[in-house]
Design a protein around this motif. Structure first.
Motif, mmCIF file in Angstrom:
data_model
loop_
_atom_site.group_PDB
_atom_site.id
_atom_site.type_symbol
_atom_site.label_atom_id
_atom_site.label_comp_id
_atom_site.label_asym_id
_atom_site.label_seq_id
_atom_site.Cartn_x
_atom_site.Cartn_y
_atom_site.Cartn_z
ATOM 1 N N UNK A 1 -1.867 13.366 -6.555
ATOM 2 C CA UNK A 1 -1.495 13.731 -5.196
ATOM 3 C C UNK A 1 -2.578 13.421 -4.168
ATOM 4 N N UNK A 2 -3.830 13.694 -4.492
ATOM 5 C CA UNK A 2 -4.906 13.488 -3.523
ATOM 6 C C UNK A 2 -5.030 12.017 -3.135
ATOM 7 N N UNK A 3 -5.110 11.151 -4.155
ATOM 8 C CA UNK A 3 -5.204 9.716 -3.867
ATOM 9 C C UNK A 3 -3.937 9.217 -3.177
ATOM 10 N N UNK A 4 -2.801 9.716 -3.617
ATOM 11 C CA UNK A 4 -1.543 9.294 -3.025
ATOM 12 C C UNK A 4 -1.446 9.655 -1.552
ATOM 13 N N UNK A 5 -1.868 10.884 -1.220
ATOM 14 C CA UNK A 5 -1.820 11.319 0.183
ATOM 15 C C UNK A 5 -2.803 10.513 1.033
ATOM 16 N N UNK A 6 -4.004 10.259 0.480
ATOM 17 C CA UNK A 6 -4.983 9.455 1.227
ATOM 18 C C UNK A 6 -4.440 8.050 1.495
ATOM 19 N N UNK A 7 -3.849 7.441 0.473
ATOM 20 C CA UNK A 7 -3.256 6.111 0.646
ATOM 21 C C UNK A 7 -2.125 6.141 1.675
ATOM 22 N N UNK A 8 -1.345 7.233 1.637
ATOM 23 C CA UNK A 8 -0.231 7.339 2.569
ATOM 24 C C UNK A 8 -0.723 7.493 4.010
ATOM 25 N N UNK A 9 -1.825 8.223 4.204
ATOM 26 C CA UNK A 9 -2.397 8.365 5.544
ATOM 27 C C UNK A 9 -2.884 7.017 6.078
ATOM 28 N N UNK A 10 -3.525 6.252 5.196
ATOM 29 C CA UNK A 10 -3.968 4.909 5.592
ATOM 30 C C UNK A 10 -2.759 4.038 5.919
ATOM 31 N N UNK A 11 -1.713 4.164 5.102
ATOM 32 C CA UNK A 11 -0.477 3.405 5.322
ATOM 33 C C UNK A 11 0.115 3.706 6.700
ATOM 34 N N UNK A 12 0.160 4.989 7.065
ATOM 35 C CA UNK A 12 0.724 5.385 8.358
ATOM 36 C C UNK A 12 -0.152 4.911 9.519
ATOM 37 N N UNK A 13 -1.478 4.983 9.335
ATOM 38 C CA UNK A 13 -2.389 4.514 10.388
ATOM 39 C C UNK A 13 -2.228 3.014 10.614
ATOM 40 N N UNK A 14 -2.079 2.269 9.516
ATOM 41 C CA UNK A 14 -1.912 0.822 9.637
ATOM 42 C C UNK A 14 -0.583 0.460 10.292
ATOM 43 N N UNK A 15 0.434 1.287 10.066
ATOM 44 C CA UNK A 15 1.720 1.048 10.737
ATOM 45 C C UNK A 15 1.530 1.074 12.256
ATOM 46 N N UNK A 16 0.714 2.023 12.731
ATOM 47 C CA UNK A 16 0.456 2.129 14.173
ATOM 48 C C UNK A 16 -0.179 0.846 14.703
ATOM 49 N N UNK A 17 -1.222 0.357 14.017
ATOM 50 C CA UNK A 17 -1.922 -0.834 14.501
ATOM 51 C C UNK A 17 -1.070 -2.097 14.336
ATOM 52 N N UNK A 18 -0.287 -2.155 13.267
ATOM 53 C CA UNK A 18 0.610 -3.304 13.091
ATOM 54 C C UNK A 18 1.661 -3.326 14.197
ATOM 55 N N UNK A 19 2.159 -2.145 14.561
ATOM 56 C CA UNK A 19 3.139 -2.062 15.652
ATOM 57 C C UNK A 19 2.546 -2.577 16.958
ATOM 58 N N UNK B 1 0.833 -1.205 0.000
ATOM 59 C CA UNK B 1 0.000 0.000 0.000
ATOM 60 C C UNK B 1 0.871 1.261 0.000
ATOM 61 N N UNK B 2 1.960 1.236 0.776
ATOM 62 C CA UNK B 2 2.877 2.375 0.788
ATOM 63 C C UNK B 2 3.529 2.585 -0.568
#
Length: 272
Positions: A50-68, A37-38
């Motif tokens: 950019x819009x879709x990319x930033x949205x995907x990146x935000x989801x990517x960062x949120x998932x990193x938190x839960x995976x951690x 996803x990243x």
């Protein structure tokens, strides 16, 4: 990529694997999916979306938190300092009232029935006894539990508690939740003096009795001193411990364990 991960995820559903190991595999799948996803997010931004990319990146960062959080819970013995899961659950409305009522009822029923096997020692002095169990005696205890389970006297079902209820209790007490509950009274038990040791013999009846441990202390007193000064009577013998569950990240983790034999001893002065 996601189709392959989904196929692996479904395949694991058909395999009987330890819950902790299965969740560790799921975490690995989640890490692979999140990395992809990243990668997609970066490629979208490189291509001008950019819009879709930033949205995907935000989801990517949120998932990193839960995976951690999952990595901490399933690969270490630590707990996460900043775990927002309870707040998210509360924000989403929490558990249904029916589920909470069922869990409360299960907790109320967790205690196994207590039936005095060696009589009621009304008016007698009772003290807890320290019991030491050898490897062979531990096997005898396991056999007794198996016999009690076969006779439908004991149920190793965590008192009917759901995994959510187990997690809640384990987190509240900081202790594992045992399949046998608070313990089960052994139907028959008695003390025998063997080789200068007070050995506890127990079983589902007198014919099937076997040694399950020997007493080393009565209260805070060495058993030899106590036996010399007092007449000792075995008041109760209870099996505790065994298979248990602890709180995992999103589910309860089951783990094996040895049983413990706890006993109470009644005593009276030898001069009486």
């Amino acid at each position: 990529m996601f189709s392959i991960l989904d196929m692996i995820n479904h395949a694991l559903g058909y395999v009987n694997v330890n819950v902790k190991i299965k969740n560790q595999i799921y975490i690995g799948i989640g890490i692979a999916g999140n990395l992809y996803l990243g990668y997609v997010a970066i490629r979208l931004m490189q291509n001008g979306a950019w819009l879709r990319g930033i949205l995907y990146m935000l989801v990517f960062l949120a998932l990193i938190y839960f995976i951690t959080l999952n990595v901490i819970y399933y690969f270490t013995n630590k707990t996460a300092k900043y775990d927002l899961s309870p707040k998210i659950e509360k924000l989403l409305g929490g558990k249904p009232k029916e589920a909470l009522a069922a869990e409360q009822q299960a907790q109320n029923n967790q205690q196994q029935p207590y039936i005095p096997a060696n009589g009621i020692f009304d008016g007698q002095e009772l003290l807890p006894a320290t019991v030491k169990t050898s490897h062979t005696e531990q096997e005898n205890v396991h056999q007794i539990v198996d016999q009690l389970q076969a006779a439908n006297i004991v149920r190793l079902d965590y008192g009917g508690m759901s995994d959510d209820a187990v997690i809640q209790q384990a987190q509240a007490t900081g202790e594992p939740v045992y399949a046998i509950g608070q313990g089960i009274q052994i139907p028959f038990s008695q003390l025998k003096l063997e080789n200068h040791r007070l050995v506890i013999y127990a079983g589902i009846n007198q014919m099937d009795q076997s040694p399950v441990g020997h007493i080393t202390k009565v209260g805070l007193t060495d058993v030899h001193d106590a036996h010399e000064d007092y007449k000792l009577y075995l008041a109760s013998t209870v099996i505790t411990g065994g298979m248990s569950k602890i709180a995992g990240r999103t589910s309860a983790i089951e783990q094996p364990g040895d049983y413990q034999v706890t006993a109470q001893v009644a005593y009276e002065d030898r001069q009486e």
